[in-house]
Design a protein around this motif. Structure first.
Motif, mmCIF file in Angstrom:
data_model
loop_
_atom_site.group_PDB
_atom_site.id
_atom_site.type_symbol
_atom_site.label_atom_id
_atom_site.label_comp_id
_atom_site.label_asym_id
_atom_site.label_seq_id
_atom_site.Cartn_x
_atom_site.Cartn_y
_atom_site.Cartn_z
ATOM 1 N N ALA A 32 17.429 62.669 62.004
ATOM 2 C CA ALA A 32 18.429 63.733 61.964
ATOM 3 C C ALA A 32 19.050 63.964 63.332
ATOM 4 C CB ALA A 32 17.800 65.019 61.442
ATOM 5 N N GLN A 33 18.269 63.829 64.390
ATOM 6 C CA GLN A 33 18.825 64.026 65.722
ATOM 7 C C GLN A 33 19.935 63.023 66.013
ATOM 8 O OE1 GLN A 33 14.780 64.658 67.875
ATOM 9 N NE2 GLN A 33 16.391 65.427 69.223
ATOM 10 N N HIS A 34 19.764 61.778 65.589
ATOM 11 C CA HIS A 34 20.815 60.785 65.808
ATOM 12 C C HIS A 34 22.025 61.070 64.919
ATOM 13 C CE1 HIS A 34 18.612 58.414 68.670
ATOM 14 N NE2 HIS A 34 17.559 58.420 67.867
ATOM 15 N N ALA A 35 21.778 61.471 63.683
ATOM 16 C CA ALA A 35 22.878 61.774 62.763
ATOM 17 C C ALA A 35 23.672 62.990 63.209
ATOM 18 C CB ALA A 35 22.329 61.997 61.354
ATOM 19 N N THR A 36 23.012 63.940 63.857
ATOM 20 C CA THR A 36 23.664 65.196 64.228
ATOM 21 C C THR A 36 24.048 65.261 65.705
ATOM 22 O OG1 THR A 36 21.538 66.287 64.667
ATOM 23 C CG2 THR A 36 22.448 66.487 62.425
ATOM 24 N N ALA A 37 23.879 64.173 66.426
ATOM 25 C CA ALA A 37 24.233 64.103 67.852
ATOM 26 C C ALA A 37 23.464 65.139 68.670
ATOM 27 C CB ALA A 37 25.738 64.253 68.056
ATOM 28 N N THR A 38 22.199 65.320 68.317
ATOM 29 C CA THR A 38 21.317 66.209 69.076
ATOM 30 C C THR A 38 20.153 65.409 69.667
ATOM 31 O OG1 THR A 38 20.085 66.793 67.061
ATOM 32 C CG2 THR A 38 21.904 68.247 67.707
ATOM 33 N N TRP A 42 20.888 69.083 57.993
ATOM 34 C CA TRP A 42 21.189 67.681 57.712
ATOM 35 C C TRP A 42 20.072 67.060 56.868
ATOM 36 C CZ3 TRP A 42 18.826 63.016 58.450
ATOM 37 C CH2 TRP A 42 19.593 61.885 58.193
ATOM 38 N N ILE A 43 18.829 67.353 57.210
ATOM 39 C CA ILE A 43 17.699 66.805 56.444
ATOM 40 C C ILE A 43 17.753 67.309 55.005
ATOM 41 C CG2 ILE A 43 15.182 66.825 56.180
ATOM 42 C CD1 ILE A 43 15.050 66.865 59.306
#
Length: 134
Positions: free
Chosen positions: A74-80, A113-114
């Protein structure tokens, strides 16, 4: 209202081809199914506090694995995933420890996102699909 803002931001991020390619893999889906979002959220808080929140995170730019936990995907998908992505995509400056509000925002967007990718978001609350370019 907060969820609508998160969904709007996620819809914007989904238009970035690199971000759009990320989805939970089967082991990560099984993790969410087995432990639930409450545990995932607690893990997100712990991971953000230790890996992203410091003013100068250790190994910034390469501190987030590509998978193995739903929060990492999720961090990669959400740019976090690092402070540079956080600055570019969310306007959160580098060089300061994340505030409680910034930490909460990061955890909320990761968990939202998850939920969406897992398919557990209540019907009618999924962000709109990005418009077609063709």
């Amino acid at each position: 209202m907060k969820q609508n803002l998160l969904d709007h931001r996620l819809a914007q991020l989904s238009r970035i081809p690199f971000r759009a390619k990320f989805h939970l893999r089967e082991p990560e889906r099984a993790f969410v199914d087995a432990r639930g979002m409450e545990v995932v959220r607690r893990h997100a808080v712990e991971l953000i506090d230790s890996r992203l929140a410091p003013a100068r995170p250790r190994k910034d730019g390469s501190q987030t694995p590509w998978g193995g936990h739903p929060v990492f995907r999720a961090q990669h998908a959400t740019a976090t995933c690092c402070r540079t992505c956080l600055r570019i995509n969310h306007g959160i400056a580098k060089g300061h420890e994340l505030t409680a509000t910034e930490r909460s925002y990061v955890v909320d967007i990761i968990c939202r996102w998850i939920e969406i990718d897992q398919g557990s978001a209540p019907k009618g609350t999924r962000p709109p699909a990005p418009p077609s370019l063709f």
